[in-house]
Design an enzyme around this catalytic site. Structure first.
Site, PDB file in Angstrom:
ATOM      1  N   CYS A   1       5.959 -31.076  -2.631  1.00  0.00           N
ATOM      2  CA  CYS A   1       4.996 -30.511  -3.592  1.00  0.00           C
ATOM      3  C   CYS A   1       3.564 -30.784  -3.145  1.00  0.00           C
ATOM      4  O   CYS A   1       2.677 -29.937  -3.316  1.00  0.00           O
ATOM      5  CB  CYS A   1       5.215 -31.117  -4.981  1.00  0.00           C
ATOM      6  SG  CYS A   1       6.868 -30.844  -5.626  1.00  0.00           S
ATOM      7  N   THR A   2       3.334 -31.964  -2.597  1.00  0.00           N
ATOM      8  CA  THR A   2       1.987 -32.314  -2.129  1.00  0.00           C
ATOM      9  C   THR A   2       1.538 -31.321  -1.053  1.00  0.00           C
ATOM     10  O   THR A   2       0.402 -30.820  -1.079  1.00  0.00           O
ATOM     11  CB  THR A   2       1.970 -33.759  -1.593  1.00  0.00           C
ATOM     12  OG1 THR A   2       2.370 -34.634  -2.663  1.00  0.00           O
ATOM     13  CG2 THR A   2       0.595 -34.160  -1.085  1.00  0.00           C
TER      14      THR A   2
END
Ligand code: BEZ
Length: 213
Positions: free
Chosen positions: A46-47
């Site tokens: 997600c980062t």
């Protein structure tokens, strides 16, 4: 939970986000929109995804697309994580992230798939046109980061086919030849497509990409 299908109106909602409360339809205005969910803050894939989306801002702006992310984590968590994204991905997050702690939006958009994970959202993507109609739905599992080049490619196709009587063939990218819509009779093609066309089969007619308005 409701089933959302292509052509449906994107359900409206109000939600807390890192850029204040959002009324989705008002926030979209006359733009195209992308609503995308991710499983959780402070996770590696997600980062990289949110950092990548931030770097695509010029590409989205060029296409008149507004982007909003969502997860079921809270606002304080989002805000802390944004600092990490900015630091590790060498960017500045420039779009809102919805804090859907009560899962109101996730349920409205069917973003929680209990047999994958009963608590977290999967990687859903909804593309919405300026009439608030859902034009694209894609769902990825948590373990696969999305390909945002593909998302831009589909948006190019959606925007082209919204204004011209063409469809786009396999692996098409902006600038490639397009397929003439099957609804157009060959006798009418010259008047509609001044750049000409090639008839490979009566049902397979190709034309250079029309100019975007
Ligand atoms: C990730 O973003 O890295 C991730 C999130 C949930 C499950 C697996 C990976």
């Amino acid at each position: 939970m409701s089933t959302i299908r292509l052509g449906d109106e994107a359900p409206n909602f109000t939600a807390k986000s890192t850029e204040g409360e959002i009324n989705f339809h008002e926030w979209l205005g006359h733009s195209w929109g992308i609503l995308f969910s991710h499983p959780a803050d402070y996770t590696p894939v997600c980062t990289t995804e949110l950092g990548t989306v931030a770097k695509y801002k010029d590409q989205f702006d060029k296409r008149n697309v507004k982007v909003v992310a969502l997860s079921v984590d809270g606002l304080e968590s989002h805000k802390g994580w944004v600092n990490d994204i900015n630091e590790t991905q060498d960017t500045t997050v420039n779009f809102p992230i919805i804090a859907d702690e009560d899962r109101k939006v996730s349920e409205l958009y069917d973003m929680i798939h209990p047999n994958a994970n009963d608590k977290l959202t999967v990687r859903s993507v909804f593309v919405i046109d300026p009439d608030k109609k859902v034009k694209l739905i894609i769902t990825y599992p948590a373990s696969t980061g999305r390909n945002f080049e593909e998302l831009l490619r589909v948006i190019d196709s959606l925007q082209l086919t919204a204004y011209h009587k063409v469809a786009t063939p396999a692996n098409w990218k902006s600038g490639d030849d397009c397929v003439v819509s099957p609804s157009i009779e060959s006798k009418d093609i010259p008047g509609i497509f001044p750049k000409g066309y090639t008839e490979i089969k009566p049902y397979l007619r190709m034309t250079p990409q029309p100019d975007l308005k």
